[in-house]
Design a protein around this motif. Structure first.
Motif, mmCIF file in Angstrom:
data_model
loop_
_atom_site.group_PDB
_atom_site.id
_atom_site.type_symbol
_atom_site.label_atom_id
_atom_site.label_comp_id
_atom_site.label_asym_id
_atom_site.label_seq_id
_atom_site.Cartn_x
_atom_site.Cartn_y
_atom_site.Cartn_z
ATOM 1 N N ARG A 672 58.068 31.840 50.697
ATOM 2 C CA ARG A 672 57.734 31.303 51.872
ATOM 3 C C ARG A 672 56.433 30.742 52.039
ATOM 4 N N THR A 673 55.705 30.818 51.003
ATOM 5 C CA THR A 673 54.028 30.581 50.895
ATOM 6 C C THR A 673 53.468 31.799 51.368
ATOM 7 N N ALA A 674 54.085 32.984 51.612
ATOM 8 C CA ALA A 674 53.368 33.940 51.881
ATOM 9 C C ALA A 674 52.184 34.616 51.026
ATOM 10 N N LEU A 675 52.590 34.223 49.723
ATOM 11 C CA LEU A 675 51.333 34.559 48.841
ATOM 12 C C LEU A 675 50.510 33.550 48.438
ATOM 13 N N GLY A 676 50.631 32.228 49.319
ATOM 14 C CA GLY A 676 49.522 31.170 48.992
ATOM 15 C C GLY A 676 50.406 30.093 48.380
ATOM 16 N N ASN A 677 49.908 28.771 47.921
ATOM 17 C CA ASN A 677 50.352 27.821 47.354
ATOM 18 C C ASN A 677 50.051 27.292 46.125
ATOM 19 N N GLN A 678 49.157 28.173 45.612
ATOM 20 C CA GLN A 678 48.454 28.085 44.406
ATOM 21 C C GLN A 678 49.541 28.560 43.177
ATOM 22 N N CYS A 679 50.546 27.875 43.184
ATOM 23 C CA CYS A 679 51.539 28.466 42.294
ATOM 24 C C CYS A 679 51.187 28.812 40.840
ATOM 25 N N GLU A 680 50.304 27.994 40.265
ATOM 26 C CA GLU A 680 49.785 27.946 39.108
ATOM 27 C C GLU A 680 49.024 29.214 38.450
ATOM 28 N N GLN A 681 48.449 30.009 39.558
ATOM 29 C CA GLN A 681 47.678 31.263 39.458
ATOM 30 C C GLN A 681 48.625 32.161 38.731
ATOM 31 N N CYS A 682 49.921 32.455 39.113
ATOM 32 C CA CYS A 682 50.772 33.345 38.588
ATOM 33 C C CYS A 682 52.022 32.916 37.650
ATOM 34 N N HIS A 683 52.303 31.744 37.938
ATOM 35 C CA HIS A 683 53.622 31.136 37.227
ATOM 36 C C HIS A 683 53.025 30.013 36.466
ATOM 37 N N ARG A 684 54.046 29.975 35.179
ATOM 38 C CA ARG A 684 53.706 29.009 34.165
ATOM 39 C C ARG A 684 54.930 28.055 33.962
ATOM 40 N N PRO A 685 54.815 27.032 33.424
ATOM 41 C CA PRO A 685 56.120 25.963 33.336
ATOM 42 C C PRO A 685 57.008 26.639 32.207
ATOM 43 N N THR A 686 56.525 27.529 31.378
ATOM 44 C CA THR A 686 57.501 28.017 30.540
ATOM 45 C C THR A 686 58.651 28.930 30.950
ATOM 46 N N SER A 687 58.324 29.477 32.145
ATOM 47 C CA SER A 687 59.607 30.419 32.862
ATOM 48 C C SER A 687 59.073 30.886 34.054
ATOM 49 N N TRP A 688 59.696 30.420 35.199
ATOM 50 C CA TRP A 688 59.289 30.787 36.583
ATOM 51 C C TRP A 688 58.960 32.334 36.579
ATOM 52 N N LEU A 689 59.833 33.021 35.846
ATOM 53 C CA LEU A 689 59.658 34.481 35.977
ATOM 54 C C LEU A 689 58.773 35.027 34.986
ATOM 55 N N ALA A 690 58.153 34.193 34.199
ATOM 56 C CA ALA A 690 57.175 34.512 33.237
ATOM 57 C C ALA A 690 55.763 34.577 34.106
ATOM 58 N N ILE A 691 55.543 35.799 34.850
ATOM 59 C CA ILE A 691 54.363 35.919 35.820
ATOM 60 C C ILE A 691 53.319 36.156 35.145
ATOM 61 N N ASN A 692 52.291 35.512 35.106
ATOM 62 C CA ASN A 692 51.126 35.856 34.642
ATOM 63 C C ASN A 692 50.019 36.553 35.727
ATOM 64 N N TRP A 693 50.514 37.785 36.085
ATOM 65 C CA TRP A 693 49.779 38.458 37.235
ATOM 66 C C TRP A 693 49.587 40.016 36.612
ATOM 67 N N ASN A 694 48.490 40.534 36.938
ATOM 68 C CA ASN A 694 48.338 41.985 36.546
ATOM 69 C C ASN A 694 48.355 42.790 37.901
ATOM 70 N N HIS A 695 49.527 43.512 37.827
ATOM 71 C CA HIS A 695 49.703 44.305 39.199
ATOM 72 C C HIS A 695 48.527 45.440 39.274
ATOM 73 N N GLY A 696 48.421 46.003 38.122
ATOM 74 C CA GLY A 696 47.224 47.227 38.171
ATOM 75 C C GLY A 696 45.922 46.417 38.505
ATOM 76 N N ALA A 697 45.556 45.422 37.800
ATOM 77 C CA ALA A 697 44.141 45.063 37.966
ATOM 78 C C ALA A 697 43.910 44.460 39.419
ATOM 79 N N VAL A 698 44.951 43.954 40.018
ATOM 80 C CA VAL A 698 44.521 43.341 41.291
ATOM 81 C C VAL A 698 44.902 44.309 42.685
ATOM 82 N N THR A 699 45.996 45.172 42.265
ATOM 83 C CA THR A 699 46.166 46.226 43.489
ATOM 84 C C THR A 699 45.726 47.366 43.164
ATOM 85 N N GLY A 700 45.433 47.787 41.809
ATOM 86 C CA GLY A 700 44.969 49.030 41.586
ATOM 87 C C GLY A 700 46.305 50.193 41.218
#
Length: 983
Positions: A672-700
């Motif tokens: 419910r937009t708790a992570l923002g509304n810029q969906c394209e920063q993490c998701h790609r149209p190829t698959s909703w679950l194919a998340i382009n987000w590096n958990h280690g780089a962002v959170t350590g």
């Protein structure tokens, strides 16, 4: 046995498990199963989760399993489980084989009825069944009774004796017909001991009568006495002459014996090789063969002579003729020999008769056809039923074959030949013409020439055309034309023909174009070349290729039926006005999609349908044009319907941001937009679950493969993404506390889980503690921690083998470690990496174990577990073998006790001993493989030898004739032949 003991020690149950087994057991086992007592052996009979199954029982009780399989004995119909009859855990002295001897049917259950003399022992089972098992008793008589015949009559006593009467009664009740010699006639009254002397029942001779009876005949008449005599009486009542050299047949049967046997048969032998030995030759020597060739014993006259044996076999009309029709009575007179012969029958002439037809019959053809009447006529009938014309045989076949002779061979028309022996007049047989026109009129009036055989054959019935091939004409018949009858195109008409005016079928001058026979259904639209679309196989157009505008006539358009586009219309056509299917619809760019299809977009996307649609698939819209729009389609967007974004068919003004569709319209974001509304920063149209987000780089905190597979909510409860602790125990504290193998909390294990567990592990069992203080190899690697770390005590656990395996050391009997004083440094023989207790003691350092030594048990050499001071020489262990050896006798021959001089430790048998026989070669040539005793006849001294056992004097002396100094003596043989050769 030692291996089994050690195995039991390794898997010994804990005291708690033993108490549990006693609590679960319903009671002690019977004595028969006492060896299976104990909780560790429950599964010998019980299967987990099931009752006791028959399969478990029959694994041990194999004889019972065999009887169930062969359906014999008491268990032959055992369909239920064993426990339905045999109940265990009822006590040590419980009877698990309930058995009522009074109601037991011995005949039905065992197939061995207790009747006759066996009936009194029926109530006393132990009289026959000496052991506990009933399955070991045998049904043969010899298992209980002594055989007075000592096996000479076999083991089947019931052949002569029965249980219903005394043993000796067999003398009066024995059925001699079952023996090799059945008693008949007077033999039935002879006492048994007259033939079976000294109780001898086997080996008696009875092949011939002479084996028992002395022949009274002065002159031997053969061994087959039964030819004249019978077992009923020795007196001869009838002789079977068929058994003699002369069988009586016909009139000979009625003759009295004295007609031929003027003297007793035993005193004189009659000649009977040929009839002339008894009968006079009435033919006066005209025939060389024996009378039996023509006459038989039934009667001399009317002998059934086989004329096939002569040069003129009788058949047809000749067969019923009497002999006198051809063979006349011989002329008076004859040779002097014939005159001197007294005969009772008149002589007939049989020699020198002619076999030519003309010698008996008149030629009706006046010699026009020669003298070989048999070329046309047979002895069956004078009428010619079949004649083979050898000149041009193919002309006289087919329909000509059935034509009567008179149809061709009568000049002025058919006339009936006379059958009175007068020549057939007016018939002509030679120089007749063979042309068709000589007999047949031309029905084609000269259209097809005079060579009728081009189309017709004599084999075809009713002048049918058999040879004509339309392919040789200007119009080849193919397809449907091939089945059309000739009369459909070739019609009979009156007119002028090459042979003149008249009526005939027209074959020449016919047209070959389609219109000459068929009407044009297209009314001139498609021209006159019908073969462009149609074929002779079928008028239906199977396939048509549209020339030009290839992009239109493709895809779905290719599968359309012609009628889908070409409709029947009433209008003006090139050939005139009428009703026909219209094929000319336009040309080139005049044909568009709108010509046939309605625009569902109502012009909003223009008139160029080909931008999105293709004839291949109208519904599969090409998205290529979308690449130049504000939202190029990729991934999942390519698979959704247009209306999913273009609601209500609205094309312009459709939003292009993820947020606009997936939240404003559909609210797909579960966070419910708790992570923002810029969906394209993490998701790609190829698959909703194919998340382009590096958990280690962002959170350590880098996510392991297992962590990446679980949902975010597993760690981030209630959608809280900030402040989540990264330590393992923050999530897995409950797992740490309830772990029992080993109990982490009780053992005081630290909560730094990553010391043993890795984030990359997919299961907790993959944990690997640092066990470097005691390397886990072999069986140690697969044991549970609690086996060594009892009561979860991990500190201070001993590391030497003996501390844990003391019981195994003390209980080992092969060899007995304690009695032998073996050290407790187990690793000197046993390896921690080994899968079993099998020791790897290096015996080669003390005494190499090779050959049969390698297969012996330790106690074979180390008696009473004494391992120190064991002798290493052969004689100390094998003295008995040395002393008992007879071939050759080692003791008598004074052989040394250094066994290794002949025997090798690697040999698998004493027979492999090899003695170096340097004094004389015995490994090759004629002396190879000869036993020692053949030459060394004195077993007490092998220095003594002889050659004379094999080389006898009768063979040796002739070979040494002329040899100087030759002496028939073994020492002399050796002095000349030290190498055993003849030279």
């Amino acid at each position: 046995m030692a291996v089994a003991v050690v195995a039991l020690v390794l898997v010994r149950p804990a005291p708690a498990a033993a108490q549990l087994g006693q609590l679960l057991s319903p009671g002690p086992l019977s004595k028969a199963h006492a060896a299976l007592e104990g909780a560790a052996k429950c599964q010998s009979c019980h299967e987990p989760g099931r009752q006791v199954t028959a399969e478990k029982c029959l694994t041990c009780h194999e004889p019972v399993a065999e009887r169930i399989r062969t359906r014999t004995g008491v268990h032959r119909d055992a369909a239920a489980g064993c426990v339905s009859c045999h109940v265990e855990h009822a006590g040590v002295n419980a009877n698990i084989r309930p058995f009522d001897t009074r109601r037991f049917d011995h005949a039905a259950q065992t197939r061995f009825p207790l009747d006759g003399r066996h009936a009194p022992v029926a109530a006393n089972c132990a009289a026959c069944h000496k052991t506990r098992s009933f399955l070991t008793a045998k049904a043969d008589c010899a298992s209980c009774h002594a055989d007075p015949h000592k096996g000479s009559l076999g083991a089947a006593c019931a052949t002569c004796h029965a249980t219903s009467r005394a043993f000796r009664d067999a003398l009066t009740t024995f059925d001699h017909s079952k023996a090799a010699f059945a008693l008949a006639g007077a033999h039935r009254r002879v006492a048994c001991e007259s033939c079976h002397t000294k109780q001898t029942f086997k080996g008696l001779k009875f092949a011939s009568c002479a084996d028992c009876h002395r022949s009274p005949h002065r002159q031997p008449l053969g061994d087959t006495c039964a030819t004249c005599h019978s077992p009923d009486t020795w007196k001869t009542k009838k002789i079977d002459h068929a058994r003699t050299g002369f069988v009586l047949r016909g009139s000979h049967v009625q003759l009295d014996c004295v007609k031929c046997h003027t003297r007793p048969p035993a005193q004189a032998r009659l000649k009977f090789a040929k009839c002339a030995d008894c009968h006079t030759d009435v033919h006066r020597g005209a025939f060389k063969q024996d009378c039996a060739a023509c006459h038989n014993e039934s009667r001399f006259g009317g002998a059934p002579f086989d004329h096939k044996t002569t040069a003129f076999p009788l058949d047809g009309k000749h067969a019923p003729l009497s002999c006198v029709s051809c063979h006349k009575r011989a002329a008076a007179g004859g040779s002097a020999r014939a005159a001197a012969t007294v005969v009772t029958a008149q002589a007939v002439e049989f020699k020198g008769l002619s076999t030519a037809c003309a010698s008996c019959h008149t030629d009706p053809h006046k010699n026009e056809l020669g003298t070989r009447c048999e070329q046309c006529h047979t002895s069956a009938t004078f009428k010619v039923s079949q004649f083979n014309h050898v000149r041009v045989p193919e002309f006289f076949g087919g329909q000509h074959a059935g034509v009567s002779c008179a149809a061709c061979h009568i000049a002025d028309g058919p006339r009936q030949p006379r059958r009175t022996g007068v020549p057939v007049d007016g018939w002509k047989f030679k120089n007749l013409p063979l042309t068709c026109s000589s007999c047949h009129a031309d029905p084609h009036l000269g259209q097809l020439g005079a060579s009728c055989e081009t189309c017709h054959t004599v084999a075809a019935p009713k002048f049918q055309v058999a040879r004509f091939d339309h392919a040789r004409s200007k119009f080849t018949l193919t397809g449907a034309h091939a089945a059309v009858e000739c009369a459909k195109c070739h019609i009979k008409e009156a007119g002028t023909f090459p042979a003149g005016s008249g009526t005939a079928v027209r074959f020449k001058g016919l047209k070959t174009d389609c219109a000459s026979c068929h009407k044009d259904p297209h009314l001139g639209q498609l021209g006159t070349r019908c073969e462009t679309c149609h074929s002779s196989a079928s008028f239906k157009v199977a396939r048509y290729t549209h020339v030009g505008n290839a992009s239109l006539f493709a895809g779905k358009h290719t599968s359309l039926a012609c009628a889908d586009c070409h409709k029947r219309e009433e209008r003006q056509f090139p050939a005139g006005r009428g009703s026909a299917v219209r094929y000319k619809l336009g040309s080139g760019s005049a044909i568009t999609c709108a010509t046939c299809h309605t625009d569902p977009h109502r012009g909003s996307l223009g008139a160029s349908c080909a931008q999105c649609h293709t004839p291949q698939a109208w519904k599969t819209v090409s998205r290529a044009f979308h690449k130049v729009t504000q939202l190029p389609l990729e991934g999942r967007h390519l698979a959704i319907e247009c209306v999913a974004c273009h609601v209500g068919g609205v094309i312009k003004g459709t939003p292009t941001k993820c947020y606009d569709c997936h939240w404003i319209r559909r609210q797909d974001d579960r966070f419910r937009t708790a992570l923002g509304n810029q969906c394209e920063q993490c998701h790609r149209p190829t698959s909703w679950l194919a998340i382009n987000w590096n958990h280690g780089a962002v959170t350590g905190v880098a996510l392991s493969p297992v962590h990446r597979a679980i949902g975010c909510a597993s760690c981030h409860k209630n959608n809280q993404f900030k402040g989540t602790a990264p330590a393992c125990s923050s999530c897995h504290l409950a797992d740490y506390q309830r772990t029992t193998n080993p109990a982490h909390a009780a053992a005081g294990f630290p909560m730094t889980c990553e010391l043993c567990h890795k984030p990359s592990h997919v299961a907790w069992s993959q944990a690997r503690a640092d066990h470097s203080t005691f390397p886990l190899v072999g069986q140690h690697a697969i044991q549970a921690c609690a086996i060594c770390h009892v009561n979860n005590v991990y500190k201070g656990t001993p590391r030497d083998c003996y501390s844990c395996h003391r019981t195994a050391y003390q209980n080992t009997t092969n060899p007995n470690h304690a009695a032998a004083g073996f050290p407790t440094t187990c690793e000197s023989c046993h390896q921690p990496s080994a899968a079993t207790w099998a020791a790897s003691f290096n015996h080669n350092s003390v005494f190499p174990l090779v050959g049969l030594h390698a297969t012996q048990a330790c106690v074979a050499c180390h008696v009473n577990n004494v391992y120190k001071g064991t002798p290493r020489d052969c004689y100390s262990c094998h003295r008995t073998a040395y002393q008992n050896t007879k071939n050759p006798s080692h003791v008598a021959a004074g052989f040394p006790t250094t066994c290794e001089s002949c025997h090798r430790a690697t040999d698998s048998s004493w027979a492999q001993g090899t003695f170096n026989h340097t004094a004389f070669p015995i490994t090759s040539g004629r002396h190879a493989n000869i036993a020692c005793a053949t030459c060394h006849t004195n077993p007490t001294s092998y220095k003594v030898f002889t050659c004379l056992t094999c080389h006898d004097r009768g063979t040796t002396d002739p070979k040494h004739r002329g040899v100087s100094g030759y002496v028939y003596d073994s020492q002399a043989c050796y002095s000349c032949h030290p190498q055993g050769r003849a030279d």
